[in-house]
Design an enzyme around this catalytic site. Structure first.
Site, short mmCIF file in Angstrom:
data_model
loop_
_atom_site.label_atom_id
_atom_site.label_comp_id
_atom_site.label_asym_id
_atom_site.label_seq_id
_atom_site.Cartn_x
_atom_site.Cartn_y
_atom_site.Cartn_z
CE LYS A 120 -38.14 -35.04 -31.67
NZ LYS A 120 -36.81 -35.66 -31.92
CD GLN B 110 -34.82 -34.40 -24.70
OE1 GLN B 110 -33.63 -34.58 -24.57
NE2 GLN B 110 -35.32 -33.40 -25.41
CE LYS C 156 -33.99 -30.59 -22.69
NZ LYS C 156 -32.80 -30.92 -23.53
CE LYS D 198 -29.92 -36.68 -25.50
NZ LYS D 198 -30.34 -35.27 -25.64
N GLY E 291 -30.54 -35.31 -33.12
CA GLY E 291 -29.11 -35.21 -32.87
C GLY E 291 -28.79 -34.79 -31.44
CG ASP E 292 -27.13 -34.66 -27.27
OD1 ASP E 292 -27.93 -33.82 -26.84
OD2 ASP E 292 -26.11 -34.99 -26.63
CB THR F 129 -30.36 -25.86 -29.27
OG1 THR F 129 -31.04 -26.94 -29.88
CG2 THR F 129 -30.14 -26.17 -27.80
CG ASN G 153 -26.51 -27.27 -33.36
OD1 ASN G 153 -27.27 -27.02 -32.43
ND2 ASN G 153 -26.84 -27.09 -34.62
CB SER H 87 -37.34 -31.71 -32.60
OG SER H 87 -35.98 -31.80 -32.94
P1 NDP Z 1 -21.75 -30.75 -30.73
O1 NDP Z 1 -21.27 -32.14 -30.91
O2 NDP Z 1 -22.17 -29.97 -31.92
O3 NDP Z 1 -20.67 -29.89 -29.95
C1 NDP Z 1 -20.22 -30.27 -28.69
C2 NDP Z 1 -19.17 -29.29 -28.22
O4 NDP Z 1 -18.90 -29.52 -26.86
C3 NDP Z 1 -17.84 -29.41 -28.95
O5 NDP Z 1 -17.22 -28.18 -28.97
C4 NDP Z 1 -17.09 -30.40 -28.07
O6 NDP Z 1 -15.69 -30.30 -28.16
C5 NDP Z 1 -17.55 -29.95 -26.69
N1 NDP Z 1 -17.53 -31.10 -25.77
C6 NDP Z 1 -18.24 -32.24 -25.87
N2 NDP Z 1 -17.96 -33.08 -24.88
C7 NDP Z 1 -17.02 -32.45 -24.14
C8 NDP Z 1 -16.33 -32.79 -22.97
N3 NDP Z 1 -16.54 -33.96 -22.35
N4 NDP Z 1 -15.44 -31.88 -22.46
C9 NDP Z 1 -15.23 -30.70 -23.09
N5 NDP Z 1 -15.87 -30.32 -24.20
C10 NDP Z 1 -16.74 -31.18 -24.71
O7 NDP Z 1 -22.95 -30.86 -29.68
P2 NDP Z 1 -24.15 -29.85 -29.43
O8 NDP Z 1 -23.70 -28.45 -29.61
O9 NDP Z 1 -25.32 -30.33 -30.19
O10 NDP Z 1 -24.47 -30.13 -27.89
C11 NDP Z 1 -23.88 -29.38 -26.83
C12 NDP Z 1 -24.72 -29.53 -25.57
O11 NDP Z 1 -26.05 -29.05 -25.82
C13 NDP Z 1 -24.89 -30.95 -25.05
O12 NDP Z 1 -24.99 -30.92 -23.65
C14 NDP Z 1 -26.25 -31.37 -25.64
O13 NDP Z 1 -26.86 -32.39 -24.88
C15 NDP Z 1 -27.00 -30.06 -25.49
N6 NDP Z 1 -28.18 -29.89 -26.34
C16 NDP Z 1 -28.10 -30.00 -27.70
C17 NDP Z 1 -29.24 -29.79 -28.46
C18 NDP Z 1 -29.18 -29.81 -29.95
O14 NDP Z 1 -30.20 -29.47 -30.56
N7 NDP Z 1 -28.07 -30.13 -30.58
C19 NDP Z 1 -30.54 -29.52 -27.84
C20 NDP Z 1 -30.48 -29.35 -26.42
C21 NDP Z 1 -29.35 -29.55 -25.71
P3 NDP Z 1 -14.84 -31.37 -29.02
O15 NDP Z 1 -15.07 -31.02 -30.46
O16 NDP Z 1 -13.43 -31.20 -28.57
O17 NDP Z 1 -15.39 -32.74 -28.66
O1 2IT Z 2 -31.20 -32.44 -25.49
C1 2IT Z 2 -32.00 -32.18 -26.41
O2 2IT Z 2 -33.06 -31.58 -26.19
C2 2IT Z 2 -31.64 -32.56 -27.78
N1 2IT Z 2 -30.56 -33.07 -28.00
C3 2IT Z 2 -32.62 -32.33 -28.89
C4 2IT Z 2 -33.66 -33.42 -28.92
C5 2IT Z 2 -34.58 -33.40 -30.10
O3 2IT Z 2 -35.37 -34.36 -30.17
O4 2IT Z 2 -34.58 -32.47 -30.90
#
Ligand code: NDP
Ligand code: 2IT
Length: 454
Positions: free
Chosen positions: A99, A120, A123, A135, A174-175, A218, A249, A387
């Protein structure tokens, strides 16, 4: 290894283990960084528990069960054929089906997906739900692509991925770069190819089996964890200025929950720079930013044109004065130098909402300076936690209400916090890094022991 190892011997074993890890994974610095972070907590913990050494548990844990890599061809709007590389890393299925999310970003490579799959595993164990670690993703850049291009890419990606996943085998989500729109395209393609309507992906739309609270989980969960860390140390989140990076997100929902709990979110960012609102963003501004970075796919700098009390700056937000930092964008976005600036400016707590946002030197600096440090595998586990609840609802073909899911999320984050305290809490301040690593490790390791040498 003898039954009880001295601290010096433990350090030698750790050193040798990391040398082996680096040798076996050349050119994969992010993966080695993630392994080191876990191993540095686990080696001292298992020093007097030879069963884990005798069974080579840590060696096996650092080797993914399977890494799948595949071609993703698609056609752009000009009719040109484009080719990307896709992956799914099926890391560890000791306690449940693989997952973990799918990331679409040009920086994606095997090292990054292996670090994410490894993290993961621990976690998911912390959530208390039966989920293994995995992943996936592609080095596809969604920026500037049309709706139809993204759709064709997602369909092609799933045309290969579908044969490797399943509701009881591997359940992606998603991620970065993969949100509700992409999950919809991929779920539609899976259903079309297999003729099966099952919970094979999470983060789905409400119309086709998604769970309430998954979108928020998250970011909300991260701020619940921050609140719990502060409460454990006789402090409160109310009135705290919070520096947030990212504007996707996780970041926007973290900002929203800060506001709901009486904290003051003062920054957000994207890869172009950061915005600062010293009075704290309002809900109206957060909603505007959600729309900007969501459906409009705009740049965060536009917020400074729209609102008088918001300024835009190049770089990252870690030089701004704040009480707490919640990095919510990507890996290695706080360097040791930036950590020193945060410490100098009096930051009291750091909650990693992104995965591995702090470089190892930054983590060491925060712990050394007695800053409360919440590691990603605990802080951001609410996303995968909900999830897991989406998977349960899909299996039972039911949908729980929002209030129930909000409570389940809050309870889960409290339980994760308390597990960290249980395993990391014997100093004057809880060591959440150690606590989360050990709590996550024990369940997976003991399941692996039960299976014998597999
Ligand atoms: P999104 O795609 O929704 O948003 C990502 C954000 O981070 C954007 O603002 C993006 O800017 C910025 N970003 C991405 N890459 C870079 C980079 N290399 N340098 C600077 N800024 C960057 O992703 P999420 O919000 O879903 O994910 C954010 C983090 O949280 C990640 O590390 C992800 O692995 C983690 N995460 C997400 C979960 C989820 O449920 N979505 C769960 C657990 C962890 P720009 O638009 O300019 O690219
Ligand atoms: O990093 C993470 O925990 C995620 N992107 C969410 C993974 C999931 O299966 O909901």
């Amino acid at each position: 290894m003898s039954k009880i190892s001295t601290p010096q011997k433990t350090q030698e074993y750790l050193h040798r283990y990391m040398e082996g890890t680096q040798k076996r994974n050349p050119g994969q610095p992010e993966f080695c960084q993630a392994v080191y972070e876990v191993a540095s907590s686990i080696f001292p913990y298992i020093a007097d528990k030879p069963i884990y050494h005798e069974n080579q548990i840590l060696e096996r844990m650092a080797e993914p069960e399977r890494v799948l890599s595949f071609r993703v061809p698609w056609t752009d709007d000009d009719g040109r054929i484009r080719t990307n590389r896709g992956w799914r890393v099926q890391f560890n299925s000791a306690i449940g089906p693989y997952k973990g999310g799918i990331r679409f970003h040009p920086s994606v490579n095997e090292s990054i997906l292996k670090f994410l799959g490894f993290e993961q595993t621990f976690k998911n164990s912390l959530t208390g739900l039966p989920m293994g670690g995995g992943k996936g993703g592609a080095n596809f850049n969604p920026k500037g692509k049309s709706h139809n291009e993204v759709m064709r890419f997602c369909q092609s990606f799933m045309t290969e991925l579908y044969r490797h996943i399943g509701e009881d085998t591997d359940v992606p989500a998603g991620d970065i770069g993969v949100g509700g729109r992409e999950i919809g395209f991929m779920f539609g393609q899976y259903k079309r190819i297999t003729n099966r309507f099952v919970g094979v992906l999470t983060g789905k739309g409400m119309e086709f089996g998604g769970s309430k609270m998954r979108t928020e989980a998250t970011g909300y969960g991260a701020i619940f964890f921050l609140r719990n860390m502060l409460a454990q140390h006789k402090d409160s989140i109310e009135g705290k200025k919070v520096l947030i990076s990212g504007a996707g997100n996780v970041a926007t929902h973290a900002a929203e929950k800060c506001l709901q709990l009486g904290a003051i979110p003062v920054t957000m960012s994207d890869s172009g720079g950061f915005i600062n609102c010293p009075d704290g963003f309002t809900q109206e501004q957060i909603d505007w930013i959600k729309e900007l970075k969501g459906a409009r796919r705009g740049r965060i700098s536009e917020a400074a044109d729209e609102f008088n009390n918001i300024t835009f700056h190049e770089g990252r937000p870690w030089g701004v004065d704040g009480d707490c930092a919640v990095p919510s964008a990507t890996q290695n976005e706080i360097s040791a130098k930036e950590a020193a600036t945060l410490i100098k400016n009096g930051v009291m707590a750091v909650a990693e909402a992104a995965n591995m946002p702090c470089e190892q030197g930054a983590v060491d600096a925060f712990i050394e300076a007695d800053v409360l440090f919440g590691p990603a595998k605990a802080v951001n586990a609410g996303g995968v936690g909900v999830s897991g609840l989406e998977m349960s609802q899909n299996s039972a073909r039911i949908a729980w209400g929002e209030d129930q899911l909000r409570k389940l999320l809050e309870d889960m984050m409290r339980d994760i916090h308390d597990s960290c305290v249980q395993y990391g809490g014997d100093g004057k301040q809880v060591n959440y890094l150690q606590g989360s690593n050990i709590a996550g490790f024990v369940k997976v390791a003991d399941a692996m022991l039960s299976y014998g040498h597999v």
